[in-house]
Write an enzyme that holds these catalytic residues in place. Structure first.
Site, PDB file in Angstrom:
ATOM      1  N   TYR A  18      48.433  41.474  40.007  1.00  0.00           N
ATOM      2  CA  TYR A  18      48.282  42.707  39.231  1.00  0.00           C
ATOM      3  C   TYR A  18      47.806  43.852  40.127  1.00  0.00           C
ATOM      4  CZ  TYR A  18      46.045  46.077  36.098  1.00  0.00           C
ATOM      5  OH  TYR A  18      45.659  47.232  35.470  1.00  0.00           O
TER       6      TYR A  18
ATOM      7  N   ARG B 244      29.679  46.124  36.445  1.00  0.00           N
ATOM      8  CA  ARG B 244      30.945  46.817  36.252  1.00  0.00           C
ATOM      9  C   ARG B 244      30.674  48.295  35.993  1.00  0.00           C
ATOM     10  NH1 ARG B 244      32.110  42.835  38.262  1.00  0.00           N
ATOM     11  NH2 ARG B 244      33.610  41.229  37.636  1.00  0.00           N
TER      12      ARG B 244
ATOM     13  N   ARG C  51      33.756  32.326  36.559  1.00  0.00           N
ATOM     14  CA  ARG C  51      35.209  32.220  36.713  1.00  0.00           C
ATOM     15  C   ARG C  51      35.617  32.531  38.135  1.00  0.00           C
ATOM     16  NH1 ARG C  51      36.797  35.654  31.373  1.00  0.00           N
ATOM     17  NH2 ARG C  51      35.342  37.063  32.388  1.00  0.00           N
TER      18      ARG C  51
ATOM     19  N   SER D 213      44.428  51.258  39.076  1.00  0.00           N
ATOM     20  CA  SER D 213      43.298  50.407  38.724  1.00  0.00           C
ATOM     21  C   SER D 213      42.347  50.178  39.886  1.00  0.00           C
ATOM     22  CB  SER D 213      43.845  49.049  38.246  1.00  0.00           C
ATOM     23  OG  SER D 213      42.824  48.087  38.172  1.00  0.00           O
TER      24      SER D 213
END
Length: 316
Positions: free
Chosen positions: A143, A210, A268, A117
């Site tokens: 993660y 992104r 966030r 990732s």
């Protein structure tokens, strides 16, 4: 390499990969505990082992089937879950992967493909964008750390035992059959809100970017990693294109043919501002390039979601 095991193959990315492997005349087996995947995602007659990658059943399956290669997609994919339950995350992503590696090397598996990732990079200096694979990893979540840790194990198994590998660092993957979690889940959420005639909620100012990659292109990258003469390296699987979150509602509005209301919520904590990965290495060594423009991929997902919405409505 004809006999392939896909862990997590009944999940989102697996649902795009398994049919492509079958089309390429691989003999495909799937190992999935079905915690998030579904048998419905698999073509008819796909050989499915319903078990966990940490299960004692794994060794007997490998011993009996003698796979040529493993594509390891299974794992815990939620960043927030990894922070709230780090032991669970490590058991699923690190210990489970080691179990597969150890079993693979004992049973003569030739190549191990790992779904890693962009989260391994962390929040890096924007002057380094698009990020190359040579950057040191600096994950900001459990993660990301679990993915980076498994990468190190894979490279060690190559050095110690000669196990061929390809580590594929996925950018923000989106497409049909995706849940709301994971790194590309924002698109899935936006599409569902659009189909349901609800407002789209953007966290922060929406100027964060992104690198969205369609799941079908990710599946093509995995096939390329399986078939390349030599793959032993880390590869970003990305479009190498920055997309601003604020651009998504406009594209969806055009696809849906209706105005979409957008509301903004507080940013966030830990949200990376900009993300874009270089895909040069995958192009040079694997001969892979993304084929699906964002609007085309969004149309596929939107049409799929519309069909699911109509089916659910008709059955009520």
């Amino acid at each position: 390499m004809k006999k392939i095991l896909v862990t997590g193959g009944a999940g989102f990315i697996g649902s795009h990969l398994v049919p492509k492997l079958i089309e390429n005349r691989f003999e495909v087996f799937v190992l999935d505990n079905l915690s998030s995947g579904s048998k419905k995602n698999l073509p008819d007659n796909t050989k499915l082992f319903v078990t966990d990658i940490n299960s004692s059943n794994v060794s007997s399956i490998f011993e009996r089937e003698r796979f040529d290669a493993v594509v390891h997609l299974a794992g815990q994919t939620m960043v927030n879950v990894s922070v709230e339950r780090p032991v669970f995350d490590a058991e699923e992503n690190v210990v489970g992967s080691i179990n597969l590696l150890e079993t693979a090397r004992k049973t003569g598996v030739k190549r191990f493909i790992f779904a890693s990732s962009a989260a391994t990079y962390g929040d890096v200096d924007e002057s380094l964008l698009p990020l190359p694979e040579t950057l040191p990893t600096a994950p900001m979540s459990c993660y990301g750390l679990s993915k980076a840790t498994v990468e190190r194990y894979i490279r060690l198994y190559h050095d110690m035992y000669g196990l061929e590998y390809a580590i594929l660092r996925f950018a923000n993957v989106y497409g049909e059959r995706q849940g709301d979690g994971g790194e590309g889940g924002v698109i899935s959420v936006f599409v569902r809100q659009t189909v349901g005639n609800k407002d789209i909620t953007i966290y922060g100012d929406g100027e964060q970017t992104r690198d969205f990659i369609y799941a079908g292109d990710v599946a093509d990258a995995i096939v390329a990693a399986l078939t390349a003469p030599e793959a032993n390296d880390i590869y970003n699987v990305s479009t190498q294109t920055e997309t601003c979150i604020n651009e998504l509602p406009a594209i969806l509005s055009d696809l849906a043919g209706k105005k979409i209301n957008v509301t903004y919520a507080p940013e966030r904590a830990g949200d990376i501002r900009r993300s874009i990965l270089s895909n040069v290495n995958a192009g040079k060594k694997l001969g892979w390039q993304p084929k699906t423009p964002l609007k085309d991929g969004l149309k596929k997902l939107y049409d799929y979601s519309i069909s699911r919405f109509k089916t659910a409505f008709d059955t009520k």
